[in-house]
Design a protein around this motif. Structure first.
Motif, mmCIF file in Angstrom:
data_model
loop_
_atom_site.group_PDB
_atom_site.id
_atom_site.type_symbol
_atom_site.label_atom_id
_atom_site.label_comp_id
_atom_site.label_asym_id
_atom_site.label_seq_id
_atom_site.Cartn_x
_atom_site.Cartn_y
_atom_site.Cartn_z
ATOM 1 N N ALA A 1 2.051 1.849 -3.470
ATOM 2 C CA ALA A 1 0.973 2.329 -4.337
ATOM 3 C C ALA A 1 0.774 3.829 -4.158
ATOM 4 O O ALA A 1 0.671 4.588 -5.116
ATOM 5 C CB ALA A 1 -0.320 1.584 -4.022
ATOM 6 N N LYS A 2 0.765 4.231 -2.914
ATOM 7 C CA LYS A 2 0.557 5.636 -2.590
ATOM 8 C C LYS A 2 1.640 6.512 -3.220
ATOM 9 O O LYS A 2 1.360 7.511 -3.879
ATOM 10 C CB LYS A 2 0.590 5.766 -1.069
ATOM 11 C CG LYS A 2 0.074 7.061 -0.534
ATOM 12 C CD LYS A 2 0.028 6.989 0.981
ATOM 13 C CE LYS A 2 0.026 8.379 1.577
ATOM 14 N NZ LYS A 2 -0.060 8.357 3.043
ATOM 15 N N MET B 1 0.806 -1.214 0.000
ATOM 16 C CA MET B 1 0.000 0.000 0.000
ATOM 17 C C MET B 1 0.845 1.273 0.000
ATOM 18 O O MET B 1 0.521 2.230 -0.676
ATOM 19 C CB MET B 1 -0.932 -0.001 1.214
ATOM 20 C CG MET B 1 -1.892 -1.154 1.198
ATOM 21 S SD MET B 1 -2.845 -1.254 -0.338
ATOM 22 C CE MET B 1 -2.686 -2.986 -0.742
ATOM 23 N N THR C 1 -1.159 3.226 -11.488
ATOM 24 C CA THR C 1 -0.859 2.275 -10.419
ATOM 25 C C THR C 1 -2.049 1.389 -10.092
ATOM 26 O O THR C 1 -3.160 1.877 -9.926
ATOM 27 C CB THR C 1 -0.467 3.041 -9.138
ATOM 28 O OG1 THR C 1 0.562 3.964 -9.453
ATOM 29 C CG2 THR C 1 0.002 2.093 -8.047
ATOM 30 N N ALA D 1 1.443 6.459 -7.153
ATOM 31 C CA ALA D 1 0.333 7.264 -7.670
ATOM 32 C C ALA D 1 0.642 8.743 -7.505
ATOM 33 O O ALA D 1 0.323 9.555 -8.371
ATOM 34 C CB ALA D 1 -0.957 6.897 -6.937
#
Lengths: 248, 248
Positions: free
Chosen positions: A128-129, A125, A138, A132
């Motif tokens: 991903a953050k 996670m 993503t 993005a």
DNA sequence: TACATAACATACAGAAACGAACAAAAACAG
DNA sequence: CTGTTTTTGTTCGTTTCTGTATGTTATGTA
């Protein structure tokens, strides 16, 4: 007392008191200062406690800055990891479809990626953050959310990988040996890594030199199945292999 | 006392009193003036408090830091949202399988959930993190990661919902009217909400009073399809509907 | 403005903590 | 049993932390 047993004792003590000094540990555990220090380093790198000057703090008590980068940069072997991450980032090229594994080294990679037309898939996670935020397309995988590594694992995650075909994949590892390949302590994570590797054309393992000759519980890939990016000061016994790239 | 421990103590004292002088700190903490000054510098640079001439102030009382979009929206109507979130949290019961929508109010809910044997599915990463930290069995959906709301959306997310059957679902909204139902500006998010509602037995919409009579671009649910949890000071025209619950 | 006082930054030294290297001991494999 | 690997303990040079001393900067008062 067994080493692992001692580790558990230490973690329990730390969680009981919230924090503990090395001196206090010496009163509770029959081991030398040096051994206990070594233990704290290991337990910190395993994420079971937070090592601080003078001792250690429980994960819940310790203050974590909201900025992930800051926390990573406090971790072990950071210069090596940055060198490896920087090199790996250079391998990313236009139109790649990339699987990015959970882990601190792969997370560091993100800072150094200069290419823009790249698609990322990850089970982490935090990654991903960051991805993005940098404007990359993503995608995250579904699955059971694991607090410790802030990533998803499990059957659902593995099934989710089926639909993808990655041009490149970057993976972290806890151990590397020629015989046992790449190993990690958690079986669920291992299965995700294994499946992701299957779906990836060019597999890269990011590893600082401390991981070499280490063996964890579960193997997720064979030694010659991937290219290994590591640091110059790697053990001599790993020299000469075509798939071992030494950076810096 | 460990250095890090001292730091925590200082931050706690500062937050407790709103502000504190170095002299006062010396009465509470067994360390020299110089050490405490050094600590304040470090804590200030870490953003944990604000150093001023004579001592330090707590972050919240001093001034708002450079908040990102998410945090700004968090501060709007915060008391109302807390009331709504607290009530909604009370609806969670043993063995529930719950869909938790992205959004600030649903995020607040997590703090007030007391039940333990509950399974959560969410498309919001921040929610997943908090839920897992509280020890809930937490699953996240796959999909395209959206930076602004830190959630996943898209076809993949919607497909991922198919396998679930939720006993309860808690949703945020940007607009509520009797005629247009529940509306939100982003079509992709709307589709995820819509699908999740289809798969949910008891649907709850969490909405502070400012959302009433507002209409956004896309409808994701009909007015009578869900129970709406909101605050006492809601517009009169919404009174009398059996599915509108006013709290506090 | 000038002055007094408190707050502050810097420099330095002693103490504690640390990591690396090596040696001893234990565990292991053949 | 012997040789090897792994773990543990000890030593030692280095780094980090802490308290004291000293000079400088801010703040308030006359």
């Amino acid at each position: 007392m067994l080493g692992e047993e001692r580790h558990n004792t230490i973690v329990n003590l730390v969680e009981q008191y919230g924090s503990i000094t090395v001196q206090e540990l010496m009163n509770h555990v029959d081991a030398s200062e040096s051994t206990l220090r070594r233990d704290l380093n290991i337990l910190d790198s395993e994420g079971r406690l937070i090592k601080v000057h003078g001792g250690a703090m429980a994960k819940t008590t310790a203050y974590q800055t909201t900025d992930d980068d800051v926390n990573i940069r406090k971790s072990l072997n950071i210069e090596e990891k940055i060198a490896v991450a920087r090199y790996a980032a250079g391998l990313v090229s236009k139109n790649d479809i990339i699987f990015l594994d959970a882990g601190t080294t792969t997370e560091l990679m993100i800072d150094y990626i200069m290419e823009s037309d790249v698609m990322f898939v990850t089970n982490a996670m935090t990654h991903a953050k960051k991805l993005a935020q940098k404007g990359f397309e993503t995608y995250v995988l579904a699955g059971r959310f694991k607090s410790l590594t802030e990533s998803v694992v499990g059957e659902e995650t593995i099934m989710g990988l089926d639909k993808y075909n990655f041009t490149k994949g970057f993976f972290g590892t806890n151990g590397v040996t020629v015989k046992n390949g790449f190993t990690t302590p958690d079986i669920k994570e291992a299965l995700v890594k294994k499946k992701a590797i299957e779906k990836t054309k060019e597999v890269y393992i990011l590893s600082d030199s401390s991981k070499f000759s280490q063996i964890s519980a579960v193997t997720f890939g064979k030694f010659d199945e991937a290219r290994i990016i590591t640091c110059k000061n790697v053990d001599n016994s790993f020299r000469g292999y075509k798939n071992v790239m030494e950076v810096e």
